[in-house]
Design a protein around this motif. Structure first.
Motif, short mmCIF file in Angstrom:
data_model
loop_
_atom_site.label_atom_id
_atom_site.label_comp_id
_atom_site.label_asym_id
_atom_site.label_seq_id
_atom_site.Cartn_x
_atom_site.Cartn_y
_atom_site.Cartn_z
N UNK A 122 16.23 19.81 -10.18
CA UNK A 122 17.37 20.49 -10.79
C UNK A 122 17.26 21.99 -10.60
N UNK A 123 18.39 22.64 -10.35
CA UNK A 123 18.38 24.08 -10.18
C UNK A 123 18.09 24.78 -11.50
N UNK A 124 18.75 24.35 -12.57
CA UNK A 124 18.57 24.99 -13.86
C UNK A 124 18.50 23.91 -14.94
N UNK A 125 17.33 23.27 -15.07
CA UNK A 125 17.23 22.17 -16.03
C UNK A 125 17.32 22.66 -17.47
N UNK A 126 17.83 21.79 -18.33
CA UNK A 126 17.83 22.10 -19.76
C UNK A 126 16.37 22.17 -20.20
N UNK A 127 16.11 23.01 -21.14
CA UNK A 127 14.73 23.20 -21.58
C UNK A 127 14.43 22.36 -22.81
N UNK A 128 13.45 21.48 -22.68
CA UNK A 128 12.93 20.73 -23.82
C UNK A 128 11.44 21.03 -23.84
N UNK A 129 11.01 21.89 -24.76
CA UNK A 129 9.63 22.35 -24.76
C UNK A 129 8.63 21.29 -25.22
N UNK A 130 7.38 21.54 -24.87
CA UNK A 130 6.27 20.71 -25.29
C UNK A 130 5.16 21.64 -25.76
N UNK A 131 4.62 21.36 -26.95
CA UNK A 131 3.51 22.15 -27.49
C UNK A 131 2.28 21.26 -27.59
N UNK A 132 1.13 21.81 -27.23
CA UNK A 132 -0.14 21.11 -27.29
C UNK A 132 -1.00 21.80 -28.34
N UNK A 133 -1.40 21.05 -29.37
CA UNK A 133 -2.18 21.60 -30.48
C UNK A 133 -1.50 22.86 -31.04
#
Length: 177
Positions: free
Chosen positions: A82-93
């Motif tokens: 994708x050129x500009x994917x929607x952002x779904x973040x991921x946090x680790x600890x």
């Protein structure tokens, strides 16, 4: 789904190349890929020759050269480009992972919350994430869903984490879709 059959070694190397290429937006040296997958640089060069023959990678000559995945590589790995994917973040600890963007979330056994698992497919390398790590996914773009869980397993070749869900929340109001 792609009709190209890759060995697990080819799939690991190609996945690492795709992840590294996305991070850098430039060609990737064989030594860098070797370090990412824990293999010898000579092995990477040999595998790259077979991946070139399959038209999955292209070589970039010169001092800033290396390898780049082709569009066919994304198809072979069943990865959306994708050129500009929607952002779904991921946090680790509790720490946001800049190099990871969640591509897909599959929930299992939602009728039995105590058995519920989430399969989270990410864009970017998940090699540094281990079983037992605490992960927070979201909020998702439309429903603003946030999933908190503990890593129960992972499939590096598919870039998928299996989470034991500790909690989920989303706004109770109307969603934007």
């Amino acid at each position: 789904m792609s009709s190209i059959e890759l060995t697990s070694s080819q799939r690991d190397i190609l996945s690492a190349l795709v992840d590294l290429h996305r991070e850098r937006e430039d060609s990737v040296k064989g030594e860098t890929i070797a370090g990412e997958v824990g293999r010898n640089a000579g092995t990477i060069r040999n595998q790259m020759q077979s991946l070139k023959a399959l038209q999955l990678v292209e070589g970039v000559p010169g001092p800033k050269g290396g390898y780049r995945p082709t569009t066919k590589a994304f198809e072979a790995l069943d990865v959306q480009q994708m050129d500009d994917p929607a952002s779904t973040p991921l946090a680790l600890e509790g720490e946001h992972q800049e190099s990871l963007n969640v591509q897909e979330i599959d929930l299992t056994s939602v009728h039995h919350p105590e058995l519920c698992r989430a399969e989270v497919t990410a864009q970017g390398s998940i090699r540094h994430i281990s079983d037992g790590d605490s992960v927070t996914v979201g909020p998702t773009p439309l429903s603003k869903l946030v999933i908190e869980g503990t890593v129960d397993g992972k499939e590096e070749a598919a870039n998928t984490l299996v989470l034991k869900i500790d909690g989920m929340r989303a706004p109770a109001g109307e969603s934007s879709h």
